[in-house]
Motif scaffolding. Sequence first.
Motif, short mmCIF file in Angstrom:
data_model
loop_
_atom_site.label_atom_id
_atom_site.label_comp_id
_atom_site.label_asym_id
_atom_site.label_seq_id
_atom_site.Cartn_x
_atom_site.Cartn_y
_atom_site.Cartn_z
N ALA A 24 -12.18 33.36 -10.15
CA ALA A 24 -11.15 34.47 -10.59
C ALA A 24 -11.33 35.87 -10.05
O ALA A 24 -10.43 36.43 -9.33
CB ALA A 24 -10.66 34.51 -11.77
N SER A 25 -12.57 36.37 -10.25
CA SER A 25 -13.22 37.68 -10.14
C SER A 25 -13.21 37.55 -8.65
O SER A 25 -12.82 38.85 -7.92
CB SER A 25 -14.41 37.76 -10.75
OG SER A 25 -14.81 39.24 -10.31
N GLY A 26 -13.86 36.65 -7.75
CA GLY A 26 -14.24 37.05 -6.53
C GLY A 26 -13.04 37.16 -5.56
O GLY A 26 -12.78 37.96 -4.74
N LEU A 27 -11.92 36.36 -5.95
CA LEU A 27 -10.61 36.19 -5.28
C LEU A 27 -9.83 37.52 -5.41
O LEU A 27 -9.22 38.00 -4.60
CB LEU A 27 -9.70 34.88 -5.53
CG LEU A 27 -10.37 33.48 -5.04
CD1 LEU A 27 -9.47 32.45 -5.65
CD2 LEU A 27 -10.53 33.40 -3.59
N TYR A 28 -10.07 38.13 -6.82
CA TYR A 28 -9.38 39.02 -7.06
C TYR A 28 -9.74 40.36 -6.35
O TYR A 28 -9.16 41.28 -5.91
CB TYR A 28 -9.41 39.62 -8.37
CG TYR A 28 -8.77 40.75 -8.96
CD1 TYR A 28 -7.50 41.05 -8.87
CD2 TYR A 28 -9.66 41.91 -9.32
CE1 TYR A 28 -6.87 42.21 -9.37
CE2 TYR A 28 -9.29 43.11 -9.93
CZ TYR A 28 -7.57 43.40 -9.75
OH TYR A 28 -7.09 44.37 -10.34
N GLN A 29 -11.28 40.29 -6.25
CA GLN A 29 -11.88 41.67 -5.40
C GLN A 29 -11.97 41.45 -4.08
O GLN A 29 -12.20 42.34 -3.32
CB GLN A 29 -13.34 41.65 -5.84
CG GLN A 29 -13.42 42.01 -7.45
CD GLN A 29 -13.35 43.31 -7.87
OE1 GLN A 29 -13.07 44.04 -6.91
NE2 GLN A 29 -13.84 43.58 -9.03
#
Length: 283
Positions: A201-206
């Motif tokens: 979730a964090s990686g895709l958001y960033q």
Amino acid sequence: MSWLEALVLGLIQGLTEFLPISSSAHLRISAAFAGWDDPGAAFTAVTQLGTETAVIIYFRKKIGRLLVAWFRSLRRGASWSDNSDSRMAWLVVVGTIPIAVLGLLFEDDIEHAFRDLRLIATTLIVFGILLGIADYVGRKERDLDHLTAPHGIAFGFAQALALIPGVSRSGGTITAGRLLGYKRAEAAEYAFLLAVPAVFASGLYQLKDIGGDDSPPWGPTIVATIVAFGVGYAVIAWLMRFISTNSFMPFVVYRIALGILLIVLVATGALAPDAGPVLAPPK
């Protein structure tokens, strides 16, 4: 960011993501030592997509069972606690909530204030000591079949502490697991599984922040992510064998030594606490 920087930082990400020594801290420290710009929180989050892909492949049978059990539990009349797999799957979901909420609330701090080398040195030492204590006093009797809702939530909050570089996602979660009496391998396995939804979730958001004026370009970031995947897979396999017969004490000693070195370098002026900033602090 040059291709060489991407290669080195991808290697560091893969080597440190699963060890309880904080990959985000090592990316930050390595860039500062080399005189490079801080790669930033976005670069760290995106390269972690590579290491978490390694988790999915390494634990593919376990993750497959959890997904099947979770979807079955969604059926009308099915209980989340029908079996250990469905219970663990739901607790992975619940355990992800703290880091998701806190990550959004403290997004600016994660990208700026939390990357101060003095804070990183402190968290390396403090949470290294906590890991050593937890590993020593842990009862070493529980496996993941004993996982309960309160334990899953405790794991989740421990993982959320890793928003601060130097804590370590795996280190914080393993520390909580050992204090709750879980065996070393069981605590590590759950730490890795719990990280999958949060990291993706964090990686895709960033991803939106890669390639901008103040962030690393796409090409080097992709290279670093691929390198992190390959190295990370090998590290998972090694670590799961290592902790089956050894304690976490070598990592505790390493964390404390690195933290002390960092404090000395900053205190003597050899290294600035904000060395190599890539982003200007928010106004």
